[in-house]
Design a protein around this motif. Sequence first.
Motif, short mmCIF file in Angstrom:
data_model
loop_
_atom_site.label_atom_id
_atom_site.label_comp_id
_atom_site.label_asym_id
_atom_site.label_seq_id
_atom_site.Cartn_x
_atom_site.Cartn_y
_atom_site.Cartn_z
N ALA A 64 25.60 -99.96 -22.26
CA ALA A 64 25.28 -101.32 -22.70
C ALA A 64 26.47 -101.96 -23.40
N SER A 77 28.31 -105.25 -22.01
CA SER A 77 28.41 -106.49 -22.76
C SER A 77 29.87 -106.85 -23.01
N PRO A 95 34.09 -94.64 -36.19
CA PRO A 95 33.84 -96.08 -36.05
C PRO A 95 32.75 -96.56 -36.98
N GLY A 96 32.96 -97.72 -37.57
CA GLY A 96 31.94 -98.39 -38.37
C GLY A 96 31.48 -97.56 -39.55
N ILE A 109 21.92 -108.95 -23.88
CA ILE A 109 21.17 -107.96 -23.10
C ILE A 109 20.21 -107.18 -23.98
N ASN A 126 19.62 -103.95 -25.01
CA ASN A 126 19.97 -103.07 -26.12
C ASN A 126 21.14 -103.62 -26.91
N THR A 127 21.24 -104.91 -26.96
CA THR A 127 22.21 -105.71 -27.72
C THR A 127 23.66 -105.48 -27.28
N GLY A 128 24.04 -104.23 -26.98
CA GLY A 128 25.42 -103.99 -26.59
C GLY A 128 26.40 -104.40 -27.67
N LEU A 129 25.94 -104.44 -28.93
CA LEU A 129 26.87 -104.76 -30.02
C LEU A 129 27.91 -103.65 -30.11
N PHE A 130 29.13 -103.99 -30.51
CA PHE A 130 30.18 -102.99 -30.64
C PHE A 130 29.99 -102.25 -31.96
N PRO A 131 29.65 -100.95 -31.90
CA PRO A 131 29.27 -100.24 -33.13
C PRO A 131 30.40 -100.10 -34.14
N HIS A 132 31.66 -100.25 -33.67
CA HIS A 132 32.78 -100.04 -34.59
C HIS A 132 33.24 -101.33 -35.24
N TRP A 133 32.57 -102.45 -34.93
CA TRP A 133 32.96 -103.72 -35.51
C TRP A 133 31.85 -104.28 -36.37
N VAL A 144 33.84 -112.26 -30.97
CA VAL A 144 34.53 -111.72 -29.80
C VAL A 144 34.99 -112.83 -28.84
N PHE A 194 27.57 -103.33 -40.43
CA PHE A 194 27.84 -102.79 -39.10
C PHE A 194 26.52 -102.70 -38.34
N SER A 223 24.88 -100.42 -36.99
CA SER A 223 23.98 -99.32 -37.33
C SER A 223 23.18 -99.61 -38.59
N GLN A 224 23.58 -100.63 -39.35
CA GLN A 224 22.88 -100.93 -40.59
C GLN A 224 21.83 -102.03 -40.40
N ARG A 244 26.06 -113.84 -30.93
CA ARG A 244 27.31 -113.53 -30.24
C ARG A 244 27.36 -114.25 -28.90
#
Lengths: 389, 317
Positions: free
Chosen positions: A288, A292, A385-386, B86, B88-95, B103, B137, B139-140, B153
């Motif tokens: 995903a 994206s 990451p993060g 989309i 499952n969001t497809g967010l970048f987990p490291h940003w 982006v 982030f 994950s939070q 986004r």
Amino acid sequence: MESPRSTPNRVVLTLVCIVLAVLLLADFASVQANRIVPGQGLGLFKALGSVWASGLIAGLLAIAALAWRPNPLRYRLMLALVVLLLCQLPLSLAWFIHLHIADDQPYARAGIAAGGWTLLFIGSLLLIECRQRMQPAPFWWRAAPLGLVLISAWLIYSGDLAALSLLREYSSRRSEFWQALAGHLSLVGGALLGSLIIGLLLAWLTLRVPRLQRPIFGLLNFFQTIPSLALFGLLIAPLSYLANKYPVLQGLGIHGIGWAPAIIALVAYSLLPVVRNTSVALSGVAPAVIESAHGMGMSSWQVLRQVRVPLALPVIIEGIRITTIQAIGLVAVAALIGASGFGSFIFQGLGQGAMDLVLLGALPTIFLALLADALFSALARHCQPGVRA
Amino acid sequence: MTPTPMIELSHVSRLFDNAVAVDDISLQINSGELCVIVGTSGCGKSTTLRLLNKLISCSSGNIRIDGEDIAGLDAKLLRRRMGYAIQNTGLFPHWSVERNIGVVPTLLGWSPEKIKARVHELLELLSLPYAEFAHKFPSQLSGGQAQRVGVARALAGDPDILLMDEPFGALDPITRDSLQNELLRIQSQINKTIVFVTHDIDEALKLATRIVVMDKGRIVQHDTPANLLDRPVNEFVQSLLGQNERGLKRASLEPVKTHMQALSGDLPEHSVNVDDTLRQAMSLMYWHRTDILCVRDADNHAVGLLPMRALLDSPTA
């Protein structure tokens, strides 16, 4: 507030029992009149005198007493005692030398015996156990390894440990030692560089052409199954042949023995962890996220550089960590085919039955491996990451 | 005057290893529409969406965006002009949230100040206070918060077109409902052309200006929600709409406003809001065991009466 009665820390109690038994039953250290004659072992009380020895025993008993009904405060005290225990080790050796070796005996040497080694080993285990029981561990647990290294360095510098057999071996091979270090590091570095260049390329290939995954991993797995000594040996013949046929290779310093077969074998062994971790890490990024990234309008290169690689980096670094530690160990074996490094001390020592010389090669090798482990682990944590929720 | 279509597909097909995923579809979506493509899984709805931003290429036929054939356009530049959200969001987990939303503006080469202002604006639009969320982030975040960030986004580059692939599919019903309302509120403010894919017919009826029903790679019906309920073209559409629930679904598309009668006599005891739907009015009647409701406006003034018989009248303008 009265805390509920805690159960004894069995790990600490067991460790203390073991170290006490070894200290009381086995030799703590030994003296030799010179390199040839057999050494004479001394028990703890003989070696350090009754005051120092009693202090040591009392400290260990105190740790055991604190471990009987531990609580956070007692763990703090325990940790402080363990730090002291480890920091006094080099001092006790210097004291031992002061007591038993006179200044006018230039060939006499002091060795560390079972008791001394056990104290160092079990002391480290106690440190780890106390640290893990305290969450968060107080920052000053680091005083133990730091103190151990700094006090040893100071005593070596001042000459108080000069009679230690390890240092006697070192001082008679001073320049060889630093050459061995340079040789060891350059072989590890060269192998690392080579396996990174080839490994990252191969990993990229497995991602672009999935059909190649099986043959590539099959080949790399095959390399891993060959015993290192056999691979070193197998490379001698073809390299000698090539070097004889093409003198230009000899000009480059490539022979059947020496650094060339060592580097080739090391790279072959190092490839598997690098390629496997890189390939798994890059393909393991959530679909995903990749979709994206493309959907936002990133180019393939931007997806690789900004998304795939940063997310895969900790696992890739883990692969490099394994590779480095493995290479540090293998370079020692490569001494058998004439490559430089600490291995030459180990094999010379084994040949002469001189354990101190073996240690002169083995200890720095272990130290390098631990250092590489700590360094790359810290780097991987830094690249996580993060923020983990 | 007919409005120019923002998106136009003519005779588009897509094959995967000789299996037909999208079969000769033609479709026009006008500017400002919220077009929902609905169908069972494997009907080709997601494939159709991905054809629009060239994540998948057409096997035959052509697609025009704002009059331009996308076959001749650079995929990256095309995608930066379209928002994409989309499941499952497809967010970048490291940003951080801020960098995730930034982006597309970054890819478009906006200045840092402009990007920051845009992130600020979008987070407020999606009811996520900047100070609290910008530096978190992914994950939070909770599922609903992450999906809001995903929508923010998608909107960041101020695109004319927003593509959404089951964006609320993985959320619990309450969060999904509030995000659907949020989307309608945002759409009334920004008026983009939105193509929204879902398998949930209730979501489609609630959000869409027009619905495209797909089955086996073909378009079965393309119509407004009301027409779809009134005149389903075949049994597949009927079954998708749910046989027994159709009346209630239809009632939820009609506002009380268009059926109320003038005030006369005593005010009934129980009330319904003028902006509520007939479905909600029916529910209140059943609940209170009454056959007449008082219609009140937002300021709680009585503005009309709603007797049960009026539900059966055809709506007034």
